[in-house]
Write an enzyme that holds these catalytic residues in place. Structure first.
Site, mmCIF file in Angstrom:
data_model
loop_
_atom_site.group_PDB
_atom_site.id
_atom_site.type_symbol
_atom_site.label_atom_id
_atom_site.label_comp_id
_atom_site.label_asym_id
_atom_site.label_seq_id
_atom_site.Cartn_x
_atom_site.Cartn_y
_atom_site.Cartn_z
ATOM 1 N N SER A 17 -13.273 74.649 69.084
ATOM 2 C CA SER A 17 -12.988 75.502 70.243
ATOM 3 C C SER A 17 -11.786 76.402 70.004
ATOM 4 C CB SER A 17 -12.661 74.638 71.470
ATOM 5 O OG SER A 17 -13.762 73.896 71.871
ATOM 6 N N GLU A 25 -19.532 82.504 68.785
ATOM 7 C CA GLU A 25 -18.454 83.287 68.156
ATOM 8 C C GLU A 25 -18.368 82.904 66.686
ATOM 9 O OE1 GLU A 25 -15.381 81.989 70.914
ATOM 10 O OE2 GLU A 25 -15.069 84.067 71.451
ATOM 11 N N HIS A 67 -18.806 79.062 66.806
ATOM 12 C CA HIS A 67 -18.362 78.448 68.059
ATOM 13 C C HIS A 67 -19.408 78.644 69.141
ATOM 14 C CE1 HIS A 67 -15.619 78.603 71.806
ATOM 15 N NE2 HIS A 67 -15.921 77.350 71.548
ATOM 16 N N ASN A 106 -12.653 81.970 74.630
ATOM 17 C CA ASN A 106 -11.766 80.902 75.134
ATOM 18 C C ASN A 106 -10.419 81.455 75.565
ATOM 19 O OD1 ASN A 106 -13.089 78.552 75.418
ATOM 20 N ND2 ASN A 106 -12.622 77.753 73.404
HETATM 21 N N1 NAI Z 1 -17.377 70.136 75.019
HETATM 22 C C1 NAI Z 1 -17.421 71.449 75.088
HETATM 23 O O1 NAI Z 1 -17.629 72.045 76.175
HETATM 24 C C2 NAI Z 1 -17.240 72.271 73.848
HETATM 25 C C3 NAI Z 1 -16.724 71.698 72.688
HETATM 26 N N2 NAI Z 1 -16.573 72.478 71.572
HETATM 27 C C4 NAI Z 1 -16.049 71.903 70.322
HETATM 28 O O2 NAI Z 1 -17.112 71.209 69.663
HETATM 29 C C5 NAI Z 1 -16.601 70.079 68.968
HETATM 30 C C6 NAI Z 1 -17.300 68.831 69.511
HETATM 31 O O3 NAI Z 1 -16.985 68.731 70.845
HETATM 32 P P1 NAI Z 1 -17.862 67.795 71.815
HETATM 33 O O4 NAI Z 1 -19.302 67.893 71.447
HETATM 34 O O5 NAI Z 1 -17.446 68.101 73.200
HETATM 35 O O6 NAI Z 1 -17.312 66.352 71.393
HETATM 36 P P2 NAI Z 1 -17.937 64.926 71.738
HETATM 37 O O7 NAI Z 1 -16.805 63.974 71.748
HETATM 38 O O8 NAI Z 1 -18.855 65.026 72.912
HETATM 39 O O9 NAI Z 1 -18.877 64.648 70.455
HETATM 40 C C7 NAI Z 1 -18.318 64.469 69.182
HETATM 41 C C8 NAI Z 1 -19.237 63.527 68.413
HETATM 42 O O10 NAI Z 1 -18.783 63.466 67.065
HETATM 43 C C9 NAI Z 1 -18.949 62.128 66.614
HETATM 44 N N3 NAI Z 1 -18.110 61.938 65.442
HETATM 45 C C10 NAI Z 1 -16.777 61.724 65.386
HETATM 46 N N4 NAI Z 1 -16.385 61.627 64.095
HETATM 47 C C11 NAI Z 1 -17.502 61.802 63.329
HETATM 48 C C12 NAI Z 1 -17.758 61.811 61.932
HETATM 49 N N5 NAI Z 1 -16.774 61.633 61.059
HETATM 50 N N6 NAI Z 1 -19.028 62.016 61.499
HETATM 51 C C13 NAI Z 1 -20.026 62.194 62.383
HETATM 52 N N7 NAI Z 1 -19.862 62.200 63.738
HETATM 53 C C14 NAI Z 1 -18.599 61.993 64.186
HETATM 54 C C15 NAI Z 1 -18.585 61.292 67.814
HETATM 55 O O11 NAI Z 1 -19.104 59.985 67.673
HETATM 56 C C16 NAI Z 1 -19.231 62.092 68.944
HETATM 57 O O12 NAI Z 1 -20.552 61.657 69.170
HETATM 58 C C17 NAI Z 1 -15.096 70.101 69.198
HETATM 59 O O13 NAI Z 1 -14.487 70.770 68.129
HETATM 60 C C18 NAI Z 1 -14.961 70.891 70.502
HETATM 61 O O14 NAI Z 1 -13.704 71.533 70.639
HETATM 62 C C19 NAI Z 1 -16.948 73.808 71.540
HETATM 63 C C20 NAI Z 1 -17.486 74.387 72.666
HETATM 64 C C21 NAI Z 1 -17.604 73.686 73.898
HETATM 65 O O1 LIG Z 2 -16.524 76.387 77.604
HETATM 66 C C1 LIG Z 2 -16.969 76.329 76.468
HETATM 67 O O2 LIG Z 2 -18.090 75.934 76.140
HETATM 68 C C2 LIG Z 2 -16.103 76.811 75.356
HETATM 69 O O3 LIG Z 2 -15.320 77.863 75.851
HETATM 70 C C3 LIG Z 2 -15.133 75.850 74.843
HETATM 71 O O4 LIG Z 2 -14.978 75.768 73.635
HETATM 72 C C4 LIG Z 2 -14.195 75.164 75.789
HETATM 73 O O5 LIG Z 2 -12.971 74.944 75.127
HETATM 74 C C5 LIG Z 2 -14.708 73.815 76.142
HETATM 75 O O6 LIG Z 2 -14.635 73.053 74.970
HETATM 76 C C6 LIG Z 2 -13.888 73.112 77.192
HETATM 77 O O7 LIG Z 2 -14.635 71.998 77.563
#
Ligand code: NAI
Ligand SMILES: O=C(O)[C@@H](O)C(=O)[C@H](O)[C@@H](O)CO
Length: 313
Positions: free
Chosen positions: A119, A152, A140, A191
């Site tokens: 993010s 992005e 992204h 963001n």
């Molecule tokens: N949640 C959101 O709204 C958004 C998140 N992001 C970004 O996307 C990335 C993921 O975020 P989320 O999906 O929200 O996180 P999340 O916590 O929901 O999912 C992450 C997953 O990665 C797994 N994981 C951790 N270490 C691992 C490894 N070494 N190998 C394989 N799997 C592993 C975890 O078990 C978990 O299932 C972050 O960098 C976040 O900033 C980007 C856009 C939006």
């Molecule tokens: O809102 C989103 O999907 C994205 O702008 C992000 O990457 C935000 O940081 C989001 O991860 C916040 O939950």
């Protein structure tokens, strides 16, 4: 040519990214650290595919084919062995990403492209320890990744142009709207804009100007209504830059200028009130209310996506 995609991390974002590629016709492998996490991801993807069938976006046979293109494995080497593109979607913790990148560098096939769904982290920070010899960029996606078109793309000088071109073409083929940044900046474009607006939004709630519900209505019935088709710079042109100059001059001095998370967010996180993750955040959620809220959100986004496909501005 990118033909096989692997998603590392099957959480909120990874599952939506995987679904996007599978619906777009690509074989996808999804990797996570526990089988139970992968089972949860598969269930979520099934639900989201069913919603697309219910809304008429997918036929039953297309849903079946998309499901058949997704494989789930907790074995990292198996997950990336034949992948042409590996998208990392693990938690926003730099040290975790760096540790994974060391494994990816060691086990991925030569020439395979690695991207991060980070993010916020600048690409130069992500590649401080493992540079992937230029085969790395940021892709992204936005939540929910299977419905929101924006992706992005952040590159660096070392990123091979043909990789950027291949990934942009691939994302367009699966119906996404990629935006390539001209240079890296912390938080990229959306963001930074979203955070600036949300800083002011939470400031207004904290000042008692409006409650959270009314702040949301002010955006979804106002600027947000317009932004789905007409972005802020075009809005400025359409409204008159002379007027917008006066707006900036009159309002800018009063905008919140905090350089950290809003106090209300700090308080809620401190109390472990994280939103739908814990059942309470700015709003409280009853037992089945969370899925109802998510289903309603996704239903709106499906309808909006259908209109946008027809009326691209
Ligand atoms: N949640 C959101 O709204 C958004 C998140 N992001 C970004 O996307 C990335 C993921 O975020 P989320 O999906 O929200 O996180 P999340 O916590 O929901 O999912 C992450 C997953 O990665 C797994 N994981 C951790 N270490 C691992 C490894 N070494 N190998 C394989 N799997 C592993 C975890 O078990 C978990 O299932 C972050 O960098 C976040 O900033 C980007 C856009 C939006
Ligand atoms: O809102 C989103 O999907 C994205 O702008 C992000 O990457 C935000 O940081 C989001 O991860 C916040 O939950």
């Amino acid at each position: 040519m990118i033909k096989k995609v692997t998603i590392i991390g099957s959480g909120v974002m990874g599952r939506g990214i995987a679904q996007s590629f599978a619906v777009g016709g690509f074989p996808v492998k999804v990797n996570d650290i526990k089988e139970t996490f992968l089972e949860a991801a598969e269930k979520s993807i099934d639900q989201n595919l069913a919603l697309l069938v219910h809304s008429g976006e997918l036929r039953d046979d297309e849903k079946r084919d998309a499901k058949g293109r997704i494989a789930y494995t907790a074995d990292l080497k198996d997950a990336i062995r034949n992948a042409d593109l590996i998208i990392e979607a693990i938690p926003e913790v730099l040290e975790m990403k760096w540790a994974l990148y060391k494994d990816l560098e060691q086990y991925k096939k030569p020439g395979a492209v690695v991207s991060s769904n980070t993010s916020t982290f600048p690409i130069s920070k992500l590649t401080e320890q493992t540079a992937f010899n230029g085969d790395f960029l940021i892709t992204h996606f936005f939540n929910p990744a299977h419905l929101v078109p924006l992706v992005e793309i952040v590159k660096q000088d070392e990123t091979k142009q043909e990789i950027v071109d291949d990934v942009v073409g691939l994302l367009k083929r699966i119906g996404k709207s990629p935006v390539v940044l001209k240079k890296e900046v912390n938080g990229f474009i959306a963001n930074r804009l979203q955070t600036a607006l949300m800083r002011e939004a939470f400031s207004l709630v904290g000042q008692g100007v409006a409650d959270a519900e009314d702040i949301d209505t002010a955006i979804t019935a106002g600027p947000g209504f317009r932004w789905a088709f007409v972005g802020p710079t075009r809005i400025a042109d359409l409204g008159g830059l002379d007027t917008w100059k006066r707006v900036f001059d009159n309002i800018a001095p009063d905008l919140d200028k905090s350089d950290g998370a809003p106090e209300i967010i700090n308080r809620l996180v401190q109390a472990n009130k994280l939103g739908v993750k814990t059942g309470e955040g700015l709003f409280k959620y009853g037992k089945h209310e969370i899925q109802t809220v998510i289903n309603q959100r996704d239903d709106y986004f499906v309808k909006l996506g259908r209109i946008k496909k027809v009326n691209e501005f």
